[in-house]
Design a protein around this motif. Structure first.
Motif, mmCIF file in Angstrom:
data_model
loop_
_atom_site.group_PDB
_atom_site.id
_atom_site.type_symbol
_atom_site.label_atom_id
_atom_site.label_comp_id
_atom_site.label_asym_id
_atom_site.label_seq_id
_atom_site.Cartn_x
_atom_site.Cartn_y
_atom_site.Cartn_z
ATOM 1 N N LEU A 62 0.835 -1.214 0.000
ATOM 2 C CA LEU A 62 0.000 0.000 0.000
ATOM 3 C C LEU A 62 0.866 1.260 0.000
ATOM 4 C CD1 LEU A 62 -3.040 -0.759 2.352
ATOM 5 C CD2 LEU A 62 -2.833 -1.073 -0.088
ATOM 6 N N ALA A 63 2.046 1.157 0.620
ATOM 7 C CA ALA A 63 2.940 2.323 0.677
ATOM 8 C C ALA A 63 3.776 2.457 -0.597
ATOM 9 C CB ALA A 63 3.853 2.212 1.897
ATOM 10 N N GLY A 64 3.711 1.439 -1.464
ATOM 11 C CA GLY A 64 4.475 1.488 -2.719
ATOM 12 C C GLY A 64 5.971 1.256 -2.519
ATOM 13 N N VAL A 65 6.349 0.606 -1.416
ATOM 14 C CA VAL A 65 7.788 0.370 -1.186
ATOM 15 C C VAL A 65 8.116 -1.129 -1.237
ATOM 16 C CG1 VAL A 65 8.039 2.474 0.196
ATOM 17 C CG2 VAL A 65 7.544 0.317 1.367
ATOM 18 N N ASN A 66 7.161 -1.926 -1.718
ATOM 19 C CA ASN A 66 7.374 -3.384 -1.777
ATOM 20 C C ASN A 66 8.305 -3.778 -2.912
ATOM 21 O OD1 ASN A 66 5.116 -2.458 -3.408
ATOM 22 N ND2 ASN A 66 4.892 -4.575 -4.020
ATOM 23 N N ASN A 67 8.957 -4.921 -2.726
ATOM 24 C CA ASN A 67 9.828 -5.455 -3.769
ATOM 25 C C ASN A 67 8.977 -6.285 -4.733
ATOM 26 O OD1 ASN A 67 11.605 -7.023 -5.314
ATOM 27 N ND2 ASN A 67 13.163 -6.931 -3.732
ATOM 28 N N GLN A 68 8.764 -5.767 -5.931
ATOM 29 C CA GLN A 68 7.846 -6.436 -6.858
ATOM 30 C C GLN A 68 8.425 -7.701 -7.452
ATOM 31 O OE1 GLN A 68 5.708 -3.979 -9.508
ATOM 32 N NE2 GLN A 68 5.351 -2.400 -7.979
ATOM 33 N N GLU A 69 9.770 -7.773 -7.546
ATOM 34 C CA GLU A 69 10.355 -8.988 -8.135
ATOM 35 C C GLU A 69 10.256 -10.172 -7.188
ATOM 36 O OE1 GLU A 69 13.934 -6.785 -9.027
ATOM 37 O OE2 GLU A 69 12.204 -5.641 -9.742
ATOM 38 N N SER A 70 10.709 -9.993 -5.954
ATOM 39 C CA SER A 70 10.704 -11.128 -5.022
ATOM 40 C C SER A 70 9.294 -11.402 -4.509
ATOM 41 C CB SER A 70 11.625 -10.851 -3.839
ATOM 42 O OG SER A 70 11.160 -9.743 -3.119
ATOM 43 N N GLY A 71 8.450 -10.370 -4.463
ATOM 44 C CA GLY A 71 7.103 -10.549 -3.912
ATOM 45 C C GLY A 71 7.082 -10.352 -2.401
ATOM 46 N N TRP A 72 8.233 -10.271 -1.767
ATOM 47 C CA TRP A 72 8.269 -10.015 -0.327
ATOM 48 C C TRP A 72 9.361 -8.991 -0.053
ATOM 49 C CZ3 TRP A 72 13.093 -11.172 1.521
ATOM 50 C CH2 TRP A 72 13.844 -12.101 0.785
ATOM 51 N N TRP A 93 18.613 -18.353 7.421
ATOM 52 C CA TRP A 93 17.654 -19.013 6.521
ATOM 53 C C TRP A 93 16.464 -18.115 6.217
ATOM 54 C CZ3 TRP A 93 12.716 -19.822 8.430
ATOM 55 C CH2 TRP A 93 12.559 -19.767 9.816
ATOM 56 N N PHE A 94 16.147 -17.192 7.126
ATOM 57 C CA PHE A 94 15.056 -16.247 6.867
ATOM 58 C C PHE A 94 15.682 -14.908 6.528
ATOM 59 C CE2 PHE A 94 11.487 -13.454 7.620
ATOM 60 C CZ PHE A 94 10.404 -14.203 7.192
ATOM 61 N N LYS A 95 15.543 -14.508 5.284
ATOM 62 C CA LYS A 95 16.258 -13.321 4.792
ATOM 63 C C LYS A 95 15.597 -12.023 5.264
ATOM 64 C CE LYS A 95 19.150 -15.605 2.086
ATOM 65 N NZ LYS A 95 19.431 -16.582 3.147
ATOM 66 N N LEU A 96 16.381 -11.186 5.879
ATOM 67 C CA LEU A 96 15.885 -9.889 6.340
ATOM 68 C C LEU A 96 16.791 -8.804 5.775
ATOM 69 C CD1 LEU A 96 15.331 -10.920 10.080
ATOM 70 C CD2 LEU A 96 13.527 -10.390 8.446
ATOM 71 N N GLY A 97 16.260 -8.021 4.853
ATOM 72 C CA GLY A 97 17.035 -6.928 4.262
ATOM 73 C C GLY A 97 17.215 -5.802 5.275
ATOM 74 N N ASP A 98 18.159 -4.926 4.984
ATOM 75 C CA ASP A 98 18.464 -3.841 5.940
ATOM 76 C C ASP A 98 17.270 -2.923 6.182
ATOM 77 O OD1 ASP A 98 21.052 -4.824 6.108
ATOM 78 O OD2 ASP A 98 21.711 -3.634 4.384
ATOM 79 N N ARG A 99 16.591 -2.540 5.099
ATOM 80 C CA ARG A 99 15.434 -1.641 5.271
ATOM 81 C C ARG A 99 14.302 -2.352 5.998
ATOM 82 N NH1 ARG A 99 15.843 2.893 1.961
ATOM 83 N NH2 ARG A 99 17.564 2.680 0.510
ATOM 84 N N ASP A 100 14.098 -3.605 5.620
ATOM 85 C CA ASP A 100 13.062 -4.423 6.247
ATOM 86 C C ASP A 100 13.343 -4.557 7.755
ATOM 87 O OD1 ASP A 100 10.832 -6.111 6.262
ATOM 88 O OD2 ASP A 100 12.025 -7.898 5.831
ATOM 89 N N LEU A 101 14.627 -4.718 8.071
ATOM 90 C CA LEU A 101 15.016 -4.856 9.483
ATOM 91 C C LEU A 101 14.558 -3.664 10.325
ATOM 92 C CD1 LEU A 101 18.603 -6.351 9.621
ATOM 93 C CD2 LEU A 101 16.663 -7.029 11.041
ATOM 94 N N LYS A 238 -4.313 -24.034 -11.559
ATOM 95 C CA LYS A 238 -2.988 -23.720 -10.994
ATOM 96 C C LYS A 238 -3.096 -22.532 -10.047
ATOM 97 C CE LYS A 238 -0.306 -24.814 -15.127
ATOM 98 N NZ LYS A 238 -0.649 -24.121 -16.361
ATOM 99 N N ALA A 239 -2.114 -22.445 -9.143
ATOM 100 C CA ALA A 239 -1.997 -21.237 -8.331
ATOM 101 C C ALA A 239 -1.113 -20.268 -9.104
ATOM 102 C CB ALA A 239 -1.365 -21.565 -6.993
ATOM 103 N N VAL A 240 -1.347 -18.981 -8.915
ATOM 104 C CA VAL A 240 -0.508 -17.985 -9.590
ATOM 105 C C VAL A 240 0.888 -18.003 -8.947
ATOM 106 C CG1 VAL A 240 -0.274 -15.514 -10.110
ATOM 107 C CG2 VAL A 240 -2.533 -16.585 -10.089
ATOM 108 N N LYS A 241 0.909 -18.248 -7.659
ATOM 109 C CA LYS A 241 2.172 -18.232 -6.909
ATOM 110 C C LYS A 241 1.958 -19.024 -5.627
ATOM 111 C CE LYS A 241 4.627 -15.183 -3.887
ATOM 112 N NZ LYS A 241 4.026 -15.773 -2.698
ATOM 113 N N GLY A 242 3.022 -19.619 -5.119
ATOM 114 C CA GLY A 242 2.931 -20.254 -3.808
ATOM 115 C C GLY A 242 2.332 -21.649 -3.835
ATOM 116 N N PRO A 243 2.158 -22.226 -2.643
ATOM 117 C CA PRO A 243 1.825 -23.652 -2.561
ATOM 118 C C PRO A 243 0.335 -23.993 -2.557
ATOM 119 C CG PRO A 243 2.312 -22.813 -0.379
ATOM 120 C CD PRO A 243 2.420 -21.638 -1.323
#
Ligand code: GDP
Length: 318
Positions: A62-72, A93-101, A238-243
């Protein structure tokens, strides 16, 4: 699109699929007419932080700051903290980017000061410039666990660490029986001006079921007497993405819109079906109001068109 100005919309939402439609709705409804209840059963404690993947996906989108390629995660991310953590032999194993942190640090600090997840989310939204109401399904902790051949697994271990590879035979939401709806969720459901509920195209088993499992919610939806509609999260088997499709198969369910409709049968009154599945309309209950349109959201225009189609259907049902 002539959705009445006095009627409010409540969207139930998981992560990526849900956030796409939530964004579309936010572009056509003013803040006072839209509220978004988000799954928090994927939340978990990690490295001393409280991670809320679906809330963050929705707020970043909603804020327009999401990563569109990774989806998360966030756009323009850097990974210095993860690199340093790798050098220290820490858990990566759980990736946390600097901004996300920064989000997780902010949340941790506010939780430690005694704020609820609802309050922290409200504060995060304010700082991110989000004017629509986004809140967790509950302020009480609920944890998704999946049963695999090697026993029960915490959701993020299954979803991220093991990349959904184990076969699932059961899913449970620990703590859901006693979890109360968050104050804003309760308020939205009880609002006399509520015009419809939209179940976003999120994973029915992992993202929407936990919301429905919060104490009293499923029953309340069944007794609501207002349009409750869902957008199909499967297109062309099919699912568009995910399990989603993988899980349906493992639970011995057909990967069809009809299975999704049956899953919500006790409260669902409307359904949005993809053009690709138009022929399956006849497999759905005659009592269900149906809209057939493109439901694959690639562009912002797709998100807005689907949001408009949902409101048209709700209006037809009112
Ligand atoms: P997650 O928590 O990030 O896995 O995301 P969700 O639970 O919100 O969404 C996963 C579901 O959304 C999957 O069943 C996808 O098929 C569905 N989905 C994702 N994008 C779209 C889309 O553009 N259109 C439709 N109809 N479904 C989508």
């Amino acid at each position: 699109m002539n959705w009445p100005k006095e009627k409010k919309v409540l969207a139930l939402c998981g992560g990526v699929g849900g956030a796409k439609l939530a964004l579309g709705l936010s572009k056509i409804l003013p803040p006072e007419q839209l509220s978004i209840a988000v799954n928090t059963a994927d939340d978990f404690n990690h490295l001393g932080l409280r991670i809320c993947p679906d809330l963050d996906t929705v707020t970043y989108t909603l804020a327009g700051v999401n990563n569109q390629e990774s989806g998360w995660g966030r756009a323009n991310e850097s990974w210095h903290c993860m690199e340093a953590l790798t050098e220290l032999g820490g858990e990566t194993w759980f990736k946390l980017g600097d901004r996300d942190l920064a989000t997780h640090l902010f949340r941790r600090a506010q939780l430690d000061q005694g704020f609820s997840i609802s309050q922290v989310t409200e504060n995060l939204c304010r700082h991110l410039g989000i004017t629509h109401s986004v809140f967790p399904m509950s302020d009480d902790q609920v944890g998704t666990e999946v049963k695999t051949d090697s026993g029960w697994l915490d959701f993020q271990r299954y979803f991220v660490e093991q990349q959904c590879q184990p076969q699932i035979s059961q899913i449970r939401f620990v703590g859901s029986e006693t979890a109360q709806p968050s104050p804003r969720f309760k308020q939205a459901l009880e609002d006399n001006d509520l015009g419809c509920i939209i179940i976003c195209p999120s994973n029915p088993f992992l993202s929407i079921d936990p919301v429905l499992a919060v104490s009293g919610i499923r029953k309340q939806l069944a007794e609501l007497k207002k349009p409750v509609l869902a957008v199909s999260p499967v297109i062309g088997g099919k699912a568009v993405k995910g399990p989603t499709a993988k899980i349906m198969q493992e639970l011995a369910l057909e990967i069809t819109p009809s299975t999704v409709v049956s899953h919500y049968a006790d409260f669902l009154t409307g359904f949005v079906l993809d053009n690709e599945d138009a022929a399956q309309r006849d497999t759905l209950p005659a009592s269900l109001a149906i809209q057939v349109c493109n439901t694959l959201m690639i562009s912002l225009e797709d998100r807005i068109s689907l949001a408009q189609a949902c409101l048209q259907l709700a209006q037809r049902m009112s």
